[in-house]
Design a protein around this motif. Structure first.
Motif, short mmCIF file in Angstrom:
data_model
loop_
_atom_site.label_atom_id
_atom_site.label_comp_id
_atom_site.label_asym_id
_atom_site.label_seq_id
_atom_site.Cartn_x
_atom_site.Cartn_y
_atom_site.Cartn_z
N ILE A 1 0.84 -1.20 0.00
CA ILE A 1 0.00 0.00 0.00
C ILE A 1 0.87 1.25 0.00
CG2 ILE A 1 -0.30 -0.01 2.52
CD1 ILE A 1 -2.86 1.19 -0.13
N ALA A 2 2.05 1.21 0.61
CA ALA A 2 2.95 2.36 0.58
C ALA A 2 3.37 2.68 -0.84
CB ALA A 2 4.18 2.09 1.46
N LYS A 3 3.58 1.65 -1.65
CA LYS A 3 4.00 1.85 -3.04
C LYS A 3 2.97 2.62 -3.85
CE LYS A 3 6.75 -2.42 -3.21
NZ LYS A 3 6.81 -3.79 -3.78
N ARG A 4 1.72 2.63 -3.40
CA ARG A 4 0.65 3.32 -4.14
C ARG A 4 0.58 4.81 -3.80
NH1 ARG A 4 -3.50 -1.07 -5.68
NH2 ARG A 4 -5.04 0.62 -5.90
N GLY A 5 1.56 5.29 -3.01
CA GLY A 5 1.61 6.71 -2.72
C GLY A 5 1.13 7.10 -1.34
N TYR A 6 1.39 6.25 -0.35
CA TYR A 6 0.98 6.52 1.02
C TYR A 6 2.19 6.53 1.95
CZ TYR A 6 -3.85 5.38 -0.35
OH TYR A 6 -5.09 5.37 -0.95
N VAL A 7 2.06 7.28 3.05
CA VAL A 7 2.95 7.13 4.20
C VAL A 7 2.28 6.11 5.11
CG1 VAL A 7 4.02 8.25 6.18
CG2 VAL A 7 3.76 9.51 4.04
N VAL A 8 2.98 5.03 5.41
CA VAL A 8 2.40 3.93 6.18
C VAL A 8 3.19 3.75 7.48
CG1 VAL A 8 1.81 1.48 6.19
CG2 VAL A 8 1.64 2.80 4.07
N MET A 9 2.49 3.80 8.60
CA MET A 9 3.13 3.55 9.89
C MET A 9 2.67 2.21 10.44
SD MET A 9 3.07 5.72 13.50
CE MET A 9 4.36 6.89 13.03
#
Length: 422
Positions: free
Chosen positions: A190-198
């Motif tokens: 999901i980060a690869k789709r343009g998100y900052v993921v914590m």
């Protein structure tokens, strides 16, 4: 060794996860709430024998007192304020003090992502460790996801269950991701789709776990914390930790709090930190996760409406299902004393209406019964319909056992994209 690891993962998977305010509290409403004697347990057997139908019937003659389905509740915002205050009180959410200082221990790039290793100290326990992932080289404010790892009967690991930081992944985590996620580190995807993921370690997992050396010797079961990364030592620790859950739960109750209350308190800190990052648009934050991560989604998304889009995976049913059929497949982390008389389990997530909510279910999930999963779906759909926002809720069903496979991930990612990228 590979067969032993596969067996370990399989076993781990089977182990498990002033109120008035000027608003009248509704009288009991009996419509559609009689005891269902056709349910699997009530008409046959329950996991607590003949006491099951009786205990289930204590609250089944009426809708829960603070259910939005009660005709007495006609003002959405007034109901939400009342029900949320009641739920917070029942959960006994502890105070975690001021926002902690974040320490960064390193940054690396892997598979097109920039990955930060972070930690912060709460007023109790060892520091919480976390990872933040985002597309490498990306600038400006991005939408964000608070990604929750699963329980899986494995407290030794936490954030590593749904991430991958390099090619030297622990073999048990490789097996874990294959077992539950069809081989994917979904937080990376999901980060690869343009998100900052914590992704942060939950209470009693990984960096937040109870270390053997921190309990009295007579509670250690002959174990130590030495050579921790060996599969046999991890298996021994997880067996000990599973048996220690009732001790922790009882102690939390004695302290006036609950496991969901502590989950929420610690996840709120993570959300506070994520929201304050300069690379995050705080108006576009979602959360989600499988199993224990689904439980945390219910609590976090239900009670903190900074979460603009939620995806609950593999953790949606009714209190009746837990009571009659499936409590033995779940951990002590699920339960909030007396809350069932106020809200059914799906109604906790329903506190976020009209904010977008997706529930993903597995039709053959061994942790729930399909009729009660569908009943929970109906309850949530009824809440959103009454509020006038039916299009903001969706539930989907997939064949197979407890999992968050690639097809389910794609639906979750598309749902986040729809609501957080528009």
């Amino acid at each position: 060794m590979k067969l032993q690891r596969r067996s370990f993962i399989k076993q781990a998977g089977m182990a498990g996860m002033g109120l008035a305010a000027g608003i009248p509290i509704p009288a009991a409403h009996a419509g559609g709430a009689i005891v269902d004697m056709n349910s699997k347990a009530a008409g046959d057997q329950s996991i607590i024998g003949p006491y099951g139908p009786w205990i289930d019937g204590l609250n089944k003659q009426t809708l829960p007192k603070f259910s939005f389905r009660n005709p007495s509740f006609t003002n959405l915002e007034q109901w939400k304020a009342l029900a949320m205050e009641l739920t917070r009180d029942r959960m006994g959410i502890p105070d975690t003090g001021p926002l902690p200082v974040v320490e960064k221990s390193g940054t690396q790039n892997h598979d097109g992502l920039q990955i930060e290793s972070l930690s912060w100290q709460l007023p109790y326990g060892r520091p919480t460790q976390a990872l933040v992932l985002k597309p490498a080289g990306e600038t400006g404010k991005l939408p964000a996801i608070l990604a929750f790892h699963d329980h899986g009967g494995n407290k030794y690991f936490g954030r590593r269950k749904i991430t991958k930081t390099g090619d030297d992944q622990h073999p048990l985590m490789e097996e874990h991701q294959q077992h539950y996620y069809e081989g994917m580190a979904w937080a990376n995807e999901i980060a690869k789709r343009g998100y900052v993921v914590m992704v942060s370690d939950a209470f009693t997992f990984a960096s937040r776990r109870v270390m053997i050396k921190d309990v009295p010797e007579n509670q250690r079961g002959g174990l130590t914390d030495s050579a921790p990364e060996k599969p046999e030592n991890i298996a021994a620790y997880n067996d000990w930790a599973a048996k220690h859950e009732h001790v922790m739960a009882k102690s939390l109750f004695c302290g006036g709090t609950t496991w969901p209350g502590v989950f929420y308190a610690e996840d709120k800190v993570a959300l506070d930190l994520l929201s304050s990052r300069p690379d995050v648009d705080p108006s576009r934050i979602g959360c989600g996760g499988l199993s224990g991560g689904g439980l945390r989604t219910v609590m976090m998304a239900g009670l903190d409406h900074r979460i603009k889009c939620a995806v609950c995976v593999g953790f949606m049913s009714t209190w009746t299902d837990f009571l009659l059929n499936k409590a033995y497949t779940h951990t002590w982390m699920t339960y909030v004393p007396r809350l069932p008389e106020d809200l059914d389990f799906p109604e906790i997530l329903g506190l976020r209406v009209p904010l977008p909510t997706l529930v993903l279910n597995d039709e053959d999930d061994q942790l729930y019964t399909l009729p009660e999963m569908k009943k929970a779906d109906h309850i949530l759909a009824e809440i959103y319909k009454k509020a006038g926002f039916s299009d903001n809720y969706r539930a989907s069903y997939y064949p197979g056992p407890h999992k968050f496979d690639v097809a389910m991930q794609q639906e979750a990612f598309s749902w986040w994209d729809k609501w957080l990228k528009a």
